[in-house]
Write a protein that holds these residues in place. Structure first.
Motif, PDB file in Angstrom:
ATOM      1  N   ASP A  40       0.823  -1.221   0.000  1.00 10.20           N
ATOM      2  CA  ASP A  40       0.000   0.000   0.000  1.00 10.20           C
ATOM      3  C   ASP A  40       0.857   1.271   0.000  1.00 10.20           C
ATOM      4  O   ASP A  40       0.426   2.316  -0.487  1.00 10.20           O
ATOM      5  CB  ASP A  40      -0.910   0.024   1.243  1.00 10.20           C
ATOM      6  N   LYS A  41       2.038   1.188   0.580  1.00  8.61           N
ATOM      7  CA  LYS A  41       2.873   2.384   0.701  1.00  8.61           C
ATOM      8  C   LYS A  41       3.794   2.601  -0.500  1.00  8.61           C
ATOM      9  O   LYS A  41       4.356   3.675  -0.669  1.00  8.61           O
ATOM     10  CB  LYS A  41       3.724   2.292   1.971  1.00  8.61           C
ATOM     11  N   CYS A  42       4.018   1.544  -1.296  1.00  9.43           N
ATOM     12  CA  CYS A  42       4.937   1.674  -2.433  1.00  9.43           C
ATOM     13  C   CYS A  42       4.227   2.359  -3.594  1.00  9.43           C
ATOM     14  O   CYS A  42       3.152   1.931  -4.010  1.00  9.43           O
ATOM     15  CB  CYS A  42       5.456   0.305  -2.867  1.00  9.43           C
ATOM     16  N   PHE A  43       4.853   3.410  -4.135  1.00  7.72           N
ATOM     17  CA  PHE A  43       4.242   4.082  -5.287  1.00  7.72           C
ATOM     18  C   PHE A  43       5.155   4.033  -6.506  1.00  7.72           C
ATOM     19  O   PHE A  43       5.002   4.801  -7.437  1.00  7.72           O
ATOM     20  CB  PHE A  43       3.831   5.523  -4.937  1.00  7.72           C
ATOM     21  N   GLU A  68       7.627  -4.394  -9.550  1.00  9.02           N
ATOM     22  CA  GLU A  68       6.680  -4.813 -10.588  1.00  9.02           C
ATOM     23  C   GLU A  68       5.443  -3.935 -10.522  1.00  9.02           C
ATOM     24  O   GLU A  68       4.879  -3.709  -9.451  1.00  9.02           O
ATOM     25  CB  GLU A  68       6.331  -6.288 -10.404  1.00  9.02           C
ATOM     26  N   HIS A  69       5.026  -3.459 -11.691  1.00 12.50           N
ATOM     27  CA  HIS A  69       3.863  -2.592 -11.796  1.00 12.50           C
ATOM     28  C   HIS A  69       2.704  -3.418 -12.364  1.00 12.50           C
ATOM     29  O   HIS A  69       2.809  -3.967 -13.458  1.00 12.50           O
ATOM     30  CB  HIS A  69       4.202  -1.412 -12.726  1.00 12.50           C
ATOM     31  N   VAL A  70       1.661  -3.525 -11.598  1.00 11.14           N
ATOM     32  CA  VAL A  70       0.516  -4.339 -12.024  1.00 11.14           C
ATOM     33  C   VAL A  70      -0.741  -3.452 -12.037  1.00 11.14           C
ATOM     34  O   VAL A  70      -0.974  -2.691 -11.100  1.00 11.14           O
ATOM     35  CB  VAL A  70       0.293  -5.530 -11.051  1.00 11.14           C
ATOM     36  N   VAL A  71      -1.516  -3.573 -13.116  1.00 13.08           N
ATOM     37  CA  VAL A  71      -2.800  -2.856 -13.167  1.00 13.08           C
ATOM     38  C   VAL A  71      -3.897  -3.898 -13.015  1.00 13.08           C
ATOM     39  O   VAL A  71      -4.029  -4.809 -13.842  1.00 13.08           O
ATOM     40  CB  VAL A  71      -2.971  -2.088 -14.495  1.00 13.08           C
ATOM     41  N   THR A  76      -6.909  -0.388 -10.671  1.00 12.39           N
ATOM     42  CA  THR A  76      -6.007  -0.004  -9.581  1.00 12.39           C
ATOM     43  C   THR A  76      -4.561  -0.324  -9.956  1.00 12.39           C
ATOM     44  O   THR A  76      -4.275  -1.411 -10.470  1.00 12.39           O
ATOM     45  CB  THR A  76      -6.351  -0.808  -8.299  1.00 12.39           C
ATOM     46  N   HIS A  77      -3.677   0.620  -9.716  1.00 12.34           N
ATOM     47  CA  HIS A  77      -2.251   0.393  -9.981  1.00 12.34           C
ATOM     48  C   HIS A  77      -1.582  -0.123  -8.705  1.00 12.34           C
ATOM     49  O   HIS A  77      -1.753   0.451  -7.637  1.00 12.34           O
ATOM     50  CB  HIS A  77      -1.567   1.690 -10.414  1.00 12.34           C
ATOM     51  N   ILE A  78      -0.842  -1.186  -8.853  1.00 10.73           N
ATOM     52  CA  ILE A  78      -0.161  -1.766  -7.681  1.00 10.73           C
ATOM     53  C   ILE A  78       1.331  -1.891  -7.996  1.00 10.73           C
ATOM     54  O   ILE A  78       1.710  -2.287  -9.106  1.00 10.73           O
ATOM     55  CB  ILE A  78      -0.763  -3.150  -7.346  1.00 10.73           C
ATOM     56  N   PHE A  79       2.153  -1.563  -7.031  1.00 10.48           N
ATOM     57  CA  PHE A  79       3.612  -1.676  -7.187  1.00 10.48           C
ATOM     58  C   PHE A  79       4.123  -2.694  -6.161  1.00 10.48           C
ATOM     59  O   PHE A  79       3.878  -2.531  -4.964  1.00 10.48           O
ATOM     60  CB  PHE A  79       4.283  -0.325  -6.989  1.00 10.48           C
ATOM     61  N   VAL A  80       4.786  -3.707  -6.675  1.00 10.58           N
ATOM     62  CA  VAL A  80       5.276  -4.768  -5.779  1.00 10.58           C
ATOM     63  C   VAL A  80       6.814  -4.821  -5.826  1.00 10.58           C
ATOM     64  O   VAL A  80       7.389  -5.260  -6.822  1.00 10.58           O
ATOM     65  CB  VAL A  80       4.687  -6.142  -6.183  1.00 10.58           C
ATOM     66  N   PRO A  81       7.467  -4.385  -4.763  1.00 11.28           N
ATOM     67  CA  PRO A  81       8.942  -4.506  -4.742  1.00 11.28           C
ATOM     68  C   PRO A  81       9.338  -5.977  -4.558  1.00 11.28           C
ATOM     69  O   PRO A  81       8.734  -6.677  -3.740  1.00 11.28           O
ATOM     70  CB  PRO A  81       9.358  -3.683  -3.515  1.00 11.28           C
ATOM     71  N   PRO A 206      -2.188  -8.398  -3.124  1.00 14.66           N
ATOM     72  CA  PRO A 206      -3.331  -9.107  -3.704  1.00 14.66           C
ATOM     73  C   PRO A 206      -2.905 -10.467  -4.264  1.00 14.66           C
ATOM     74  O   PRO A 206      -1.793 -10.597  -4.790  1.00 14.66           O
ATOM     75  CB  PRO A 206      -3.785  -8.181  -4.842  1.00 14.66           C
ATOM     76  N   ASP A 207      -3.784 -11.448  -4.156  1.00 16.74           N
ATOM     77  CA  ASP A 207      -3.450 -12.807  -4.609  1.00 16.74           C
ATOM     78  C   ASP A 207      -3.032 -12.838  -6.076  1.00 16.74           C
ATOM     79  O   ASP A 207      -2.139 -13.591  -6.454  1.00 16.74           O
ATOM     80  CB  ASP A 207      -4.669 -13.732  -4.407  1.00 16.74           C
ATOM     81  N   GLU A 208      -3.719 -12.030  -6.885  1.00  8.34           N
ATOM     82  CA  GLU A 208      -3.463 -12.116  -8.331  1.00  8.34           C
ATOM     83  C   GLU A 208      -2.071 -11.595  -8.732  1.00  8.34           C
ATOM     84  O   GLU A 208      -1.646 -11.808  -9.872  1.00  8.34           O
ATOM     85  CB  GLU A 208      -4.546 -11.398  -9.145  1.00  8.34           C
TER      86      GLU A 208
END
Lengths: 211, 368
Positions: A40-43, A68-71, A76-81, A206-208
């Motif tokens: 949630d904090k990673c942008f 990783e940038h996931v839409v 919703t845009h999600i960033f996963v380090p 998120p699981d996906e």
């Protein structure tokens, strides 16, 4: 008499030389370092990626950490380090033919450059794609949790560089923000089905996007 | 298929270069030695034993030259033998299959050379009586002191013991590196290819017999012998049919029991059809060749095309599938990859030629 004083002098010098190392080593004994990523904090600013590359001389095209940038379907845009998970049961360690890849008592999975022959077995065995062959050194390379900084009592470069505090680092079994969060909130790990027992924990993953 | 992969994979998708492709062909040397040991123990195919042994040693002895070219720090390659990761410790849990197989290779090679020397000991003694100079000294050493028929009978018994010992070590090599792919990597295609070790074992017999037939054809073109060709053709036919059937069975397993793996393995499936087709053709040609023996050349070439395709598919193509299972990379073969691929095989052929100069490639009767 002269012999005794010389011996004592040498003992003193040796103590002076060895003591700092012993102190640093003993302060890490019994610890189990881990990291928490708050999705949630990673942008996606990439400050951690840049800091890591600069700190560790990471060659162009390879990454010790990446985002990783996931839409999601809802937009919703999600960033996963992501990075090496410093697993408790690391799949990359047994395949190494020379024992160059090893696990330290404080849970870091490291590579001994002097023993690595660059066969790539560990690269192929890492389920997270966290390893690569360093084209300059000709050895396997990966995140070390900035082991050289830990020895100086500093945080890993990526943690220090993160402007939003999305990365939290520390010993897992001591009282700190990391252990408090891991013990009190629902956290996830990447690819738990591998059985590797990864030690990078995620909040709000998120699981996906767990792949 | 989605296009999701880890960035480090994109930097070097083909980590294990096609040198590994040559390397796996050299594994057929282990199967030639298995055939040789089995023939010696059973007393059948005696005429073929010298050729099989020499071809086998030729390829098996240079086996590690293949991956050597794949190492990024080859100057430290000796560490595999001097510092092998065999026994689990706190810092190094587990056993490295690569280290284990390297030690196994060394043991198997020593046993194979001992087997060859024992079986050729009396011949070497006889040869030492007819030549002079350095060759005489070499043959004297190779004779191992076997100078009479009585001693040779004892040497034969010892050779049988060595042949038995060779078998488990060589079998371990017969399924390697398939066992490595399945057990110690996280490539989704390799891990999902559950029949890979047994397919690989059968496939190595196909290459081994194809190599034998090729060498035998060019050596004895005018006088191919039924008692050598027919048994080899039978083994070859069984091997070809087995690989075709196992490949088809693997596809069926994916489709019916693991559709997700079938989806991930989609990039390797077209060439699996080609492999099945070529090996079935090789099987039928083997049956025909039992009546028309000169056809062994066609059998050998078709089988090699089939096994080359198989190795390319499961080593190069499967490696290009991302660990995410959601992307497939393009093969980028740079530099002198073809030369690097051919070099270890050429080295094996060179060793074989050298051995064929020193030793006869067939025996007319036991002990000669």
């Amino acid at each position: 008499m002269e012999d005794t004083s010389r011996r004592e002098f040498l003992k003193g010098v040796a103590t002076l030389l060895v003591a700092p190392t012993l102190t640093a080593a003993s302060s890490r004994t019994g610890k189990r370092y881990a990291m928490l990523m708050d999705v949630d904090k990673c942008f996606g600013c990439m400050a951690c990626v840049v800091a890591c590359a600069a700190e560790n001389n990471v060659p162009l095209g390879s990454f010790r950490t990446w985002i990783e940038h996931v839409v999601k379907p809802d937009g919703t845009h999600i960033f996963v380090p992501k990075q090496c998970n410093h697993c408790d049961d690391p799949p990359c360690v047994p395949p190494c033919p020379t024992g160059a890849t090893y696990r330290t008592p404080d849970g870091l999975v490291l590579v001994n450059d002097e023993l690595c022959i660059g066969c790539g077995a560990c690269v192929k065995s890492c389920p997270y794609g966290a390893r690569y062959i360093n084209p300059v050194k000709g050895v396997a390379d990966k995140c070390t949790f900035c082991d050289h900084r830990l020895r100086e009592g500093l945080l890993p470069a990526c943690v220090e560089a993160c402007p939003s505090g999305a990365r939290i680092f520390g010993p897992l079994h001591e009282e700190n923000e990391l252990s408090a969060t891991v013990n009190s909130r629902p956290v996830q790990v990447l690819k738990p089905q591998t059985g590797a027992e990864p030690q990078i924990y995620y909040l709000s993953l998120p699981d996906e996007v767990n792949r | 298929m989605l296009d999701y992969y880890y960035p480090n994979e994109a930097a070097e998708p083909l980590l294990w270069h096609p040198v590994l492709f040559a390397y796996t062909l050299l594994v057929s040397g282990a199967d030639l030695l298995i055939l040789s040991a089995l023939a010696y123990l059973s007393g059948s195919l005696r005429k073929a034993i010298p050729l099989m042994t020499m071809l086998g040693i030729g390829f098996f002895s240079v086996l590690l030259a293949g991956p050597l070219a794949d190492l990024r720090s080859p100057q430290r390659s000796h560490l595999i033998f001097t510092n092998p990761q065999l026994f689990p410790t706190t810092t190094n849990p587990g056993t490295s299959l690569i280290a284990f197989q390297s030690i196994v290779w060394l043991v198997a090679l020593i046993l194979s050379i001992t087997f060859a020397l024992l079986t050729f000991s009396y011949y070497s003694h006889q040869a030492s009586l007819t030549v002079t100079g350095l060759r005489r000294s070499i043959y004297r050493v190779f004779s191992l002191g076997v100078t009479t028929r009585v001693r040779y009978e004892r040497a034969e018994k010892a050779a049988k013991g060595v042949a038995v010992l060779m078998l488990p070590f060589l079998t371990l090599w017969g399924i390697y590196p398939a066992s490595l792919f399945v057990a110690q990597t996280w490539n989704p295609v390799w891990r999902g290819w559950t029949l890979l070790p047994v397919t690989y074992f059968a496939d190595a017999f196909v290459v081994a017999t194809a190599l034998f037939m090729l060498a035998y054809f060019f050596w004895r073109y005018r006088s191919l012998e039924t008692d050598v060709v027919i048994p080899i053709l039978k083994i070859h036919a069984a091997g070809s049919l087995s690989v075709a059937a196992l490949t088809a069975l693997q596809m069926a397993v994916w489709w019916f029991w693991s559709p997700s793996t079938a989806e991930t393995a989609a990039p390797v499936i077209p060439l699996m059809y080609v492999v099945i087709g070529l090996l079935l053709l090789s099987f039928f040609l083997s049956l025909l060749a039992m009546r028309h023996m000169t056809m062994i050349l066609a059998v050998s070439l078709v089988a090699m095309a089939g096994t080359f395709t198989n190795k390319w598919n499961l080593i190069v193509n499967a490696q290009l599938v991302s660990k995410t299972g959601l992307a497939f990379f393009e093969a980028e073969l740079g530099g002198l990859w073809l030369l690097e691929t051919a070099a270890p095989i050429a080295l094996g052929v060179a060793v074989f030629i050298l051995l064929s100069i020193l030793f006869p490639l067939e025996v007319r009767e036991s002990g000669n």
